[in-house]
Write a protein that holds these residues in place. Structure first.
Motif, PDB file in Angstrom:
ATOM      1  N   MET A   1       1.259  -0.929  -0.129  1.00  0.00           N
ATOM      2  CA  MET A   1       0.193  -0.164  -0.150  1.00  0.00           C
ATOM      3  C   MET A   1       0.953   0.851  -0.700  1.00  0.00           C
ATOM      4  SD  MET A   1      -2.631   1.274   2.988  1.00  0.00           S
ATOM      5  CE  MET A   1      -3.160  -0.726   3.317  1.00  0.00           C
ATOM      6  N   ASN A   2       0.784   1.804  -1.187  1.00  0.00           N
ATOM      7  CA  ASN A   2       1.332   3.462  -0.979  1.00  0.00           C
ATOM      8  C   ASN A   2       0.965   4.700  -0.067  1.00  0.00           C
ATOM      9  OD1 ASN A   2      -0.715   4.873  -2.081  1.00  0.00           O
ATOM     10  ND2 ASN A   2      -0.457   3.965  -4.290  1.00  0.00           N
ATOM     11  N   PRO A   3       2.071   5.256   0.421  1.00  0.00           N
ATOM     12  CA  PRO A   3       1.609   6.192   1.060  1.00  0.00           C
ATOM     13  C   PRO A   3      -0.075   7.532   0.913  1.00  0.00           C
ATOM     14  CG  PRO A   3       4.082   6.470   0.982  1.00  0.00           C
ATOM     15  CD  PRO A   3       3.730   5.575  -0.069  1.00  0.00           C
ATOM     16  N   GLY A   4      -0.094   7.715  -0.408  1.00  0.00           N
ATOM     17  CA  GLY A   4      -0.822   7.729  -0.395  1.00  0.00           C
ATOM     18  C   GLY A   4      -2.279   7.462   0.240  1.00  0.00           C
ATOM     19  N   THR A   5      -2.470   6.321  -0.249  1.00  0.00           N
ATOM     20  CA  THR A   5      -3.761   5.372   0.320  1.00  0.00           C
ATOM     21  C   THR A   5      -4.070   5.354   1.567  1.00  0.00           C
ATOM     22  OG1 THR A   5      -3.679   4.448  -1.888  1.00  0.00           O
ATOM     23  CG2 THR A   5      -4.840   2.604   0.004  1.00  0.00           C
ATOM     24  N   ALA A   6      -2.521   4.722   2.551  1.00  0.00           N
ATOM     25  CA  ALA A   6      -2.698   5.009   3.750  1.00  0.00           C
ATOM     26  C   ALA A   6      -3.516   6.116   4.175  1.00  0.00           C
ATOM     27  CB  ALA A   6      -1.416   4.432   4.224  1.00  0.00           C
ATOM     28  N   VAL A   7      -2.755   7.628   3.935  1.00  0.00           N
ATOM     29  CA  VAL A   7      -3.158   7.841   4.291  1.00  0.00           C
ATOM     30  C   VAL A   7      -4.508   8.623   4.020  1.00  0.00           C
ATOM     31  CG1 VAL A   7      -3.360  11.218   3.953  1.00  0.00           C
ATOM     32  CG2 VAL A   7      -0.782   9.506   4.004  1.00  0.00           C
ATOM     33  N   LEU A   8      -5.012   8.149   3.219  1.00  0.00           N
ATOM     34  CA  LEU A   8      -6.874   8.533   2.892  1.00  0.00           C
ATOM     35  C   LEU A   8      -7.803   7.455   3.273  1.00  0.00           C
ATOM     36  CD1 LEU A   8      -6.033   8.641  -0.921  1.00  0.00           C
ATOM     37  CD2 LEU A   8      -7.362  10.309   0.492  1.00  0.00           C
ATOM     38  N   LYS A   9      -7.183   6.123   3.296  1.00  0.00           N
ATOM     39  CA  LYS A   9      -7.502   5.216   4.735  1.00  0.00           C
ATOM     40  C   LYS A   9      -7.566   4.814   5.693  1.00  0.00           C
ATOM     41  CE  LYS A   9      -7.301   0.470   4.233  1.00  0.00           C
ATOM     42  NZ  LYS A   9      -6.167  -0.634   4.007  1.00  0.00           N
ATOM     43  N   GLY A  10      -6.819   6.277   6.500  1.00  0.00           N
ATOM     44  CA  GLY A  10      -6.797   6.680   7.567  1.00  0.00           C
ATOM     45  C   GLY A  10      -7.632   7.906   7.690  1.00  0.00           C
ATOM     46  N   ALA A  11      -8.168   8.444   7.108  1.00  0.00           N
ATOM     47  CA  ALA A  11      -8.795   9.828   7.230  1.00  0.00           C
ATOM     48  C   ALA A  11     -10.491   9.943   7.140  1.00  0.00           C
ATOM     49  CB  ALA A  11      -8.314  10.991   5.968  1.00  0.00           C
ATOM     50  N   VAL A  12     -10.517   7.966   6.597  1.00  0.00           N
ATOM     51  CA  VAL A  12     -11.811   7.881   6.799  1.00  0.00           C
ATOM     52  C   VAL A  12     -12.462   6.667   7.579  1.00  0.00           C
ATOM     53  CG1 VAL A  12     -13.327   6.009   5.296  1.00  0.00           C
ATOM     54  CG2 VAL A  12     -12.182   7.158   3.835  1.00  0.00           C
ATOM     55  N   ILE A  13     -11.171   6.366   8.524  1.00  0.00           N
ATOM     56  CA  ILE A  13     -11.383   5.532   9.302  1.00  0.00           C
ATOM     57  C   ILE A  13     -11.026   6.515  10.493  1.00  0.00           C
ATOM     58  CG2 ILE A  13     -10.268   4.024  11.614  1.00  0.00           C
ATOM     59  CD1 ILE A  13      -8.677   2.104   8.592  1.00  0.00           C
ATOM     60  N   ALA A  14     -10.649   7.406  10.201  1.00  0.00           N
ATOM     61  CA  ALA A  14     -10.799   8.375  11.487  1.00  0.00           C
ATOM     62  C   ALA A  14     -12.221   8.820  11.861  1.00  0.00           C
ATOM     63  CB  ALA A  14      -9.543   9.982  11.730  1.00  0.00           C
ATOM     64  N   TYR A  15     -12.624   9.576  10.403  1.00  0.00           N
ATOM     65  CA  TYR A  15     -14.084   9.873   9.878  1.00  0.00           C
ATOM     66  C   TYR A  15     -14.835   8.365  11.013  1.00  0.00           C
ATOM     67  CZ  TYR A  15     -18.331   9.499   8.222  1.00  0.00           C
ATOM     68  OH  TYR A  15     -20.520   9.784   8.178  1.00  0.00           O
ATOM     69  N   GLN A  16     -15.264   7.446  10.276  1.00  0.00           N
ATOM     70  CA  GLN A  16     -15.564   6.368  11.266  1.00  0.00           C
ATOM     71  C   GLN A  16     -16.078   6.319  12.875  1.00  0.00           C
ATOM     72  OE1 GLN A  16     -14.093   3.089   9.312  1.00  0.00           O
ATOM     73  NE2 GLN A  16     -15.544   2.533   7.606  1.00  0.00           N
ATOM     74  N   TRP A  17     -14.844   6.250  13.553  1.00  0.00           N
ATOM     75  CA  TRP A  17     -14.600   6.542  14.819  1.00  0.00           C
ATOM     76  C   TRP A  17     -14.325   8.066  15.843  1.00  0.00           C
ATOM     77  CZ3 TRP A  17     -13.197   2.456  18.628  1.00  0.00           C
ATOM     78  CH2 TRP A  17     -13.008   1.309  17.878  1.00  0.00           C
ATOM     79  N   THR A  18     -14.736   8.859  14.712  1.00  0.00           N
ATOM     80  CA  THR A  18     -14.780   9.954  15.636  1.00  0.00           C
ATOM     81  C   THR A  18     -16.330  11.472  15.055  1.00  0.00           C
ATOM     82  OG1 THR A  18     -14.282  11.602  13.866  1.00  0.00           O
ATOM     83  CG2 THR A  18     -13.013  11.095  15.586  1.00  0.00           C
ATOM     84  N   LEU A  19     -16.803  11.208  13.935  1.00  0.00           N
ATOM     85  CA  LEU A  19     -17.231  11.864  13.621  1.00  0.00           C
ATOM     86  C   LEU A  19     -19.158  11.062  12.695  1.00  0.00           C
ATOM     87  CD1 LEU A  19     -16.566  14.828  10.909  1.00  0.00           C
ATOM     88  CD2 LEU A  19     -17.559  14.750  13.427  1.00  0.00           C
ATOM     89  N   ARG A  20     -18.775   9.643  12.448  1.00  0.00           N
ATOM     90  CA  ARG A  20     -19.858   8.516  12.140  1.00  0.00           C
ATOM     91  C   ARG A  20     -20.944   8.352  13.704  1.00  0.00           C
ATOM     92  NH1 ARG A  20     -19.329   2.494   9.388  1.00  0.00           N
ATOM     93  NH2 ARG A  20     -21.878   2.368   8.906  1.00  0.00           N
ATOM     94  N   PRO A  21     -19.899   8.204  14.704  1.00  0.00           N
ATOM     95  CA  PRO A  21     -21.226   8.114  16.144  1.00  0.00           C
ATOM     96  C   PRO A  21     -22.428   8.792  16.514  1.00  0.00           C
ATOM     97  CG  PRO A  21     -18.636   7.443  16.652  1.00  0.00           C
ATOM     98  CD  PRO A  21     -19.226   7.807  15.154  1.00  0.00           C
ATOM     99  N   ILE A  22     -21.275  10.279  15.980  1.00  0.00           N
ATOM    100  CA  ILE A  22     -22.404  11.667  16.276  1.00  0.00           C
ATOM    101  C   ILE A  22     -23.321  11.392  14.571  1.00  0.00           C
ATOM    102  CG2 ILE A  22     -22.663  13.880  16.296  1.00  0.00           C
ATOM    103  CD1 ILE A  22     -19.272  13.291  17.584  1.00  0.00           C
ATOM    104  N   LEU A  23     -23.576  11.508  13.987  1.00  0.00           N
ATOM    105  CA  LEU A  23     -24.133  11.892  12.995  1.00  0.00           C
ATOM    106  C   LEU A  23     -25.111  10.444  12.738  1.00  0.00           C
ATOM    107  CD1 LEU A  23     -21.480  13.557  10.131  1.00  0.00           C
ATOM    108  CD2 LEU A  23     -23.288  14.631  11.678  1.00  0.00           C
TER     109      LEU A  23
END
Length: 85
Positions: A1-23
């Protein structure tokens, strides 16, 4: 996995753990749009995975019926399977 993919995946997972429970999970599709994004990024990489994810999020609206919408297989996996008979 290249660094760009890892950063984007990390952003989506961060969303799932932070904003998704609220929204709340209001996606019209299965798997949810964020789960689709993680799988698309893993399967297709940063550029095509981002394109597939953005297209999916744009379809997730009240006027679309939703339903089961899996990530399409990558061309490499299709070529490895060989011709269908």
């Amino acid at each position: 996995m290249n660094p760009g993919t890892a950063v984007l995946k990390g952003a989506v997972i961060a969303y799932q753990w932070t904003l998704r429970p609220i929204l709340g999970c209001n996606c019209r599709f299965y798997p949810s749009c964020s789960s689709f994004a993680v799988e698309a990024l893993t399967e297709h990489g940063a550029i095509r995975g981002s394109w597939l994810s953005a297209r999916r999020v744009l379809r997730c609206n009240p006027w679309h019926p939703g339903g089961y919408d899996p990530v399409p297989p990558s061309l490499n996996r299709l070529a490895a399977r060989g011709p269908e008979t």
